[in-house]
Design an enzyme around this catalytic site. Structure first.
Site, PDB file in Angstrom:
ATOM      1  NE  ARG A  71      -2.382  -1.081   3.667  1.00 28.73           N
ATOM      2  CZ  ARG A  71      -1.934  -0.228   4.572  1.00 28.73           C
ATOM      3  NH1 ARG A  71      -2.025   1.080   4.367  1.00 28.73           N
ATOM      4  NH2 ARG A  71      -1.407  -0.641   5.700  1.00 28.73           N
ATOM      5  CE1 TYR A 199       0.689  -6.129  -2.083  1.00 26.58           C
ATOM      6  CE2 TYR A 199      -0.495  -4.216  -1.248  1.00 26.58           C
ATOM      7  CZ  TYR A 199       0.054  -5.467  -1.044  1.00 26.58           C
ATOM      8  OH  TYR A 199      -0.055  -6.056   0.172  1.00 26.58           O
ATOM      9  CE  LYS A 208      -6.092  -3.028   5.088  1.00 23.87           C
ATOM     10  NZ  LYS A 208      -6.384  -3.477   6.445  1.00 23.87           N
ATOM     11  CG  HIS A 228      -7.527  -1.999  10.592  1.00 27.28           C
ATOM     12  ND1 HIS A 228      -6.256  -1.491  10.665  1.00 27.28           N
ATOM     13  CD2 HIS A 228      -7.427  -3.114   9.836  1.00 27.28           C
ATOM     14  CE1 HIS A 228      -5.425  -2.263   9.978  1.00 27.28           C
ATOM     15  NE2 HIS A 228      -6.107  -3.258   9.472  1.00 27.28           N
ATOM     16  CB  SER A 250       0.713  -3.295  10.043  1.00 25.81           C
ATOM     17  OG  SER A 250      -0.270  -2.640   9.316  1.00 25.81           O
ATOM     18  CB  CYS A 252       0.100  -6.198  16.422  1.00 24.32           C
ATOM     19  SG  CYS A 252       0.988  -4.656  16.711  1.00 24.32           S
ATOM     20  CG  ASP A 279      -7.720  -6.384   7.563  1.00 28.72           C
ATOM     21  OD1 ASP A 279      -6.930  -5.981   8.431  1.00 28.72           O
ATOM     22  OD2 ASP A 279      -7.822  -5.857   6.438  1.00 28.72           O
ATOM     23  NE  ARG A 372      -0.064  -8.413   2.448  1.00 29.80           N
ATOM     24  CZ  ARG A 372      -0.732  -7.761   3.402  1.00 29.80           C
ATOM     25  NH1 ARG A 372      -1.868  -8.210   3.848  1.00 29.80           N
ATOM     26  NH2 ARG A 372      -0.239  -6.654   3.914  1.00 29.80           N
TER      27      ARG A 372
HETATM   28  C1  OXD Z   1      -2.952  -3.891   6.518  1.00 28.84           C
HETATM   29  C2  OXD Z   1      -3.486  -5.072   5.820  1.00 28.84           C
HETATM   30  O1  OXD Z   1      -1.960  -3.308   6.059  1.00 28.84           O
HETATM   31  O2  OXD Z   1      -4.454  -5.668   6.325  1.00 28.84           O
HETATM   32  O3  OXD Z   1      -3.526  -3.516   7.547  1.00 28.84           O
HETATM   33  O4  OXD Z   1      -2.980  -5.422   4.746  1.00 28.84           O
HETATM   34 MN    MN Z   2      -5.356  -4.596   7.922  1.00 25.74          MN
END
Ligand code: OXD
Ligand code: MN
Length: 588
Positions: A71, A199, A208, A228, A250, A252, A279, A372
């Site tokens: 991102r 991406y 998102k 989130h 992110s 965690c 997520d 991913r």
């Molecule tokens: C993030 C994801 O970056 O879920 O939070 O990809």
């Molecule tokens: Mn996320």
């Protein structure tokens, strides 16, 4: 054959096609036949590689351009009439200016390509939680990922009918020019425009872009919340399931927590954990006045490196069928995939994530750190039976967390909703060696929403406070956890992973009122004897350390919070300012 008479939709597609000039337009009906045909086309052009169908049935590998692997927050914009609507924490573009700039970039960008029309639903089709989006894209990779991550096809159009209530998403890879890469959101117009990226996080517009940035704005208008957050259910030995929604920045371990494996001493008693989402959560007040949640997504877009049979067997199993891998290493001999942390046995003959010959002994990474898997949620062995429930699941507790070496204790409870909103607003995480830049730098990430809130953060906090008023005494209890406390040698003290269940069970005991807590300057903490450490290699005194509040550390944090609050400005709700004052007084 897809069927719609929706004039708003047809006009917008027409207008978009005039701008981008594709050779043809193909509607995605979500059928296996059509998706199979697209997979075949993508394999022929080299966009995807069909993997070993015995070992990984229905699985494919895709590589993005090397300049397009994550991102891009610096190129992500909230485009509104006035800057104040986007607030001080978002990149802003004046909306008419943004449209003007974008139109130039989109002009003719789909020449020689097909424009795919993807009708999709975020949330179970037809549920009162759900919202409809249409994504126009020139990427088969996007189509195939959206078919995993969302509910796609004719049924969505049937539900939409002739309504104008859908989120318009226009994506074009264009020529992947970084300088002209824009991920633009127009919350006032229900519109997303993403160009010059291929991406996932920038181009799977349901995720998102829609389910957080646009949806957070809609939630504010319509009195619900887009967060989130993962959603998990904990089943006790009697078969009662309680649900927790949890927000973490992110890195965690959100997906791992969502798919937690109970330690043996709990599993043998009959405890189970069920995943509703990993997520994003959409939360609404239900007819009973409680807060209910659905996961608007239909799949997991998980980080591959570090995922293995020990860290997260459920995610790994979910990814082994009908999944798409992006930017992982390729095992030539077996026609399979590999990533760092999958096992200690890297392939003998391999290509790295860029598609170059790769020698594991070289010290270079085979998979990109942000590589991913896109896996259907229904593949997950611990997927909740309520995953498709259009009414969602009732939330007992909201949990915030971050990565803090010293400051935050293992767990504490907010004294009430207002204090809980404060606890969420001061969320922070320390950078790890895994990311570039300095280690141990504190990043404020309120509710883990800093990069994902589609409007002014001050108004967002006010919305949280308002939701608390509407929920009254039915509001979930709010907690903060920290799995990442370290000792003087920098080693993690708490074992984490499945053992986090021990903390979640204290949280649930607090929610049903069956256990007392201790007042501290920062909130309510467990009595050390109330966290079960049977079978763990830690002592009561270590647990005391994990729960201790270092006043000097906290006062330092107060200074950081003040600085962050200053940035939010006048829109910071007075209630949060007063919570900060209380915290400071309690510490002195
Ligand atoms: C993030 C994801 O970056 O879920 O939070 O990809
Ligand atoms: Mn996320």
């Amino acid at each position: 054959m897809i069927n719609t008479k929706n004039k708003f939709l047809l006009d917008w597609i027409d207008e978009s096609a005039k701008l981008t000039q594709p050779d043809s337009i193909v509607w995605i009906d979500g059928s296996k036949k059509q998706l199979d045909e697209l997979r075949a086309v993508a394999c022929k052009t080299g966009e995807m590689i069909k993997l070993n169908q015995k070992k990984l049935p229905g699985c494919y590998l895709h590589r993005t351009a090397v300049n397009d692997v994550a991102r891009v927050e610096g190129r992500t914009f909230i485009c509104t009439e006035k800057q104040e609507s986007a607030g001080p924490t978002n990149n802003w573009l004046q909306k008419d200016e943004a449209y003007k700039t974008l139109r130039k970039i989109y002009k003719g960008s789909m020449k020689g390509r097909v424009m795919y029309v993807i009708p999709y639903s975020m949330g179970p089709i037809g549920s009162k939680f759900s919202k409809i989006g249409i994504e126009l894209t020139d990427s088969i990779y996007v189509v195939l990922n959206m078919a995993i991550m969302t509910r796609v096809g004719q049924k969505v159009l049937d539900t939409l009918g002739e309504s104008n209530d859908f989120v318009r998403g226009l994506h074009s890879k264009a020529d992947l020019d970084e300088e002209k890469r824009y991920i633009c959101h127009f919350p006032e117009d229900n519109t997303i425009m993403s160009v010059n990226s291929g991406y996932g996080g920038n181009v799977l517009l349901g995720k998102k872009c829609f389910a957080l940035r646009i949806a957070s704005y809609l939630g504010k208008q319509e009195k619900w919340m887009a967060e989130h957050m993962l959603i998990l259910g904990i089943e006790d030995p009697k078969g009662n399931v309680s649900y927790i929604a949890a927000a973490f920045p992110s890195a965690c371990g959100k997906t791992n927590l969502a798919m937690l494996i109970p330690p043996e001493i709990y599993a043998s008693k009959g405890y189970k954990v069920w995943t509703v989402g990993d997520d994003i959560a959409w939360l609404r007040i239900g007819p009973d006045g409680r807060l209910w949640a659905v996961n608007p997504e239909a799949g997991f877009f998980g980080v591959a490196p570090g995922t293995n049979m020990k860290s997260n067997p459920n995610a790994l199993k979910a990814s082994m069928k009908n999944s798409i891998f992006t930017n992982v290493a390729y095992d030539i001999d077996h026609n399979t995939v590999w990533w760092e942390g999958l096992n200690n046995d890297p392939p003998k003959h391999a290509l790295n994530w860029k598609g170059e010959p790769w020698d594991p002994a070289s010290g270079e990474k085979g998979a990109h750190p942000n590589s991913r898997f896109t896996a259907p949620a229904k593949n997950c062995p611990c997927i909740s039976s309520e995953f498709e429930n259009p009414d969602g699941v009732p939330i007992s507790a909201i949990v915030f967390g971050g990565r803090r070496a010293k400051t935050a204790p293992l767990v504490y409870q907010a004294r009430n909703w207002e204090h809980g909103v404060f606890v969420g607003s001061i969320m922070a995480s320390e950078t790890t060696a895994a990311a570039s830049g300095a280690v141990g730098v504190v990043r404020r990430d309120p509710m883990a929403m800093l990069p994902f809130c589609g409007y002014h953060m001050g108004d967002y906090f006010a919305h949280w406070l308002e939701m608390g008023k509407l929920l009254g005494d039915k509001a979930p209890k709010i907690f903060n956890v920290n799995w990442f406390r370290t000792d003087e040698n920098g080693k993690f003290i708490w074992p984490g992973f499945g053992d986090n269940l021990r903390v979640l069970l204290w949280i649930l005991a607090r929610c049903n009122g069956s256990i007392d807590a201790v007042e501290t300057p920062i909130g309510l903490e467990p009595k050390p004897e109330d966290i079960n450490i049977d079978g763990l290699d830690i002592s009561r005194s270590t647990l005391n350390d994990l729960l201790s509040v270092d006043k000097a550390c906290w006062l330092e944090d107060v200074a950081g919070i003040k600085e962050f609050y200053k940035k939010i400005g006048d829109k910071l709700p007075a209630a949060l300012r007063s919570e900060l004052k209380t915290l400071e007084q309690n510490l002195k």
